[in-house]
Design an enzyme around this catalytic site. Sequence first.
Site, PDB file in Angstrom:
ATOM      1  N   ASP A 418       0.865  -1.182   0.000  1.00 30.72           N
ATOM      2  CA  ASP A 418       0.000   0.000   0.000  1.00 30.72           C
ATOM      3  C   ASP A 418       0.903   1.234   0.000  1.00 30.72           C
ATOM      4  O   ASP A 418       0.954   1.989   0.970  1.00 30.72           O
ATOM      5  CB  ASP A 418      -0.909  -0.011   1.230  1.00 30.72           C
ATOM      6  CG  ASP A 418      -1.992   1.060   1.171  1.00 30.72           C
ATOM      7  OD1 ASP A 418      -2.075   1.764   0.139  1.00 30.72           O
ATOM      8  OD2 ASP A 418      -2.734   1.209   2.151  1.00 30.72           O
ATOM      9  N   CYS A 445      -3.171   4.273  -4.521  1.00 29.50           N
ATOM     10  CA  CYS A 445      -3.953   5.510  -4.500  1.00 29.50           C
ATOM     11  C   CYS A 445      -3.645   6.379  -5.714  1.00 29.50           C
ATOM     12  O   CYS A 445      -4.165   7.489  -5.840  1.00 29.50           O
ATOM     13  CB  CYS A 445      -3.688   6.297  -3.210  1.00 29.50           C
ATOM     14  SG  CYS A 445      -1.970   6.751  -2.950  1.00 29.50           S
TER      15      CYS A 445
END
Length: 499
Positions: A418, A445
């Site tokens: 992540d 993201c």
Amino acid sequence: MKKGQVLKGIVEKVDFPNKGVVLTEEGKCIVKGVLPGQKITLVVQKARNGRGEGRLLTIDEKSPLERESPCPHFGACGGCTYISMNYAEQLKLKEAQVCQLLNGVLTRQEQEWRFEGIKGSPVQTGYRNKMEFSFGDEFKDGPLALGMHKRGSFYDIVTVKECQIVDEAYRKILTLTRDFFEGCSFYHKLRHTGYLRHLLVRKAARTGEILLALVTTSQPEFGRKDAKGEDGKAWANLNADRDIQREEDEKLNAWKDELLKLQFEHGKIAGILHIINDSLADVVQSDRTEILYGQDFFYEELLGLKFKISVFSFFQTNSLGAEVLYETAREYIGDLSIGEKGVPEKIVYDLYSGTGTIAQLMAPVAQKVIGVEIVEEAVKSARKNAEMNGLHNCEFIVGDVLKVLDEIEEKPDVIILDPPRDGVHPKALKKIIGYGVEKLVYISCKPTSLVRDLEVFLENGYVVERAVAVDQFPWTANVEVIIKMQYKRQQVGAGKEKK
């Protein structure tokens, strides 16, 4: 197409992130801040080989996808991009953007993969649990403003009293603070003088606890824009340090008292802080922090876990959306095999672990979860949160993933990535691939960074099995993507295999 040329055109599509492809008589031109179907006038800023980049001048005809914006600040404020579209159309747009990016890299993959569309946010308004508002003015020498940067401007600030991505508690706190400090100076980025810098507000969706901080310089002598305020006191001419400090303390305490009088439909103030920041950079950081009221943390609850969050702790900015994101990631990881004695036996790496949310979700079904995060405060929070949740098989390590991987003795069976917006460092990526784990989940993201890293994974024996987009940021151009990858060994002869 020439630089400086003014052209008219229609927006054919919008690629990630916020890149409108405009068809003109002179060719295609990329323009930000537009919507599919709009007819616009633009000025060319760069031109080469029949393609260009331009700046929007006017919207001559609205898109059929547009509606009346529910936010009066839209257009002036640079915070939202798609708030003039309905949410269903926005999801279609983001889904198409992600699908296009993934198709661009996965066409070379022989094995079939499945794109599972996009999952929307459970709430579309008032979803933000953290906002950093800036002090400034909306135009040169204008009145004090507190809010978001004006679209396309590094300096001008729009007071967003009716912002729709936060709830009424944020709006009341912002309005009170701006009105209370009317007449005080703000920090000038070029001159490096002035007092007020930022207002940071965080609020837990589940518990309703609010933590807020006023960020200023250590220059209270610049507390007034001029030598004399409305009351005639020569604030800027006070010479004694103790008098200046007393004046500042009185001001801050009065602000705190006014805040505590506020009534919210949902929420209560857990802490009010004063942060002193003399950094030249336009970032929110602390040289020194004072607690004016309550505590310097609050609690949030997520998927049955409790999290203690400080003013600078990393935490997903959409709490309810984060539950969708992490539940999906957990489902992508799937069942981890259990040993003969009925106990978990898999080692899980949670790289770029932040405050350890994913690590704690995986802990009950893993032998051990090892989280790596470069931000020391986030690691401290992760350790405390795991202890608070009774999870004793989590280890959190401070450091750069690139360096820390060489120091961990236990080898992973599953890796969860992540990373920050820029993706994984190329050298760290090589080390991660070197473990050869059969199952790897990548949460991104920034899809453009993801597809760059996917190129490397595909070249080294990994294949994508599933992918899904998750909208954590309604009305903005941002979107999260989750990828499940499997490591495939290529057969090169009977009984032999090649990695």
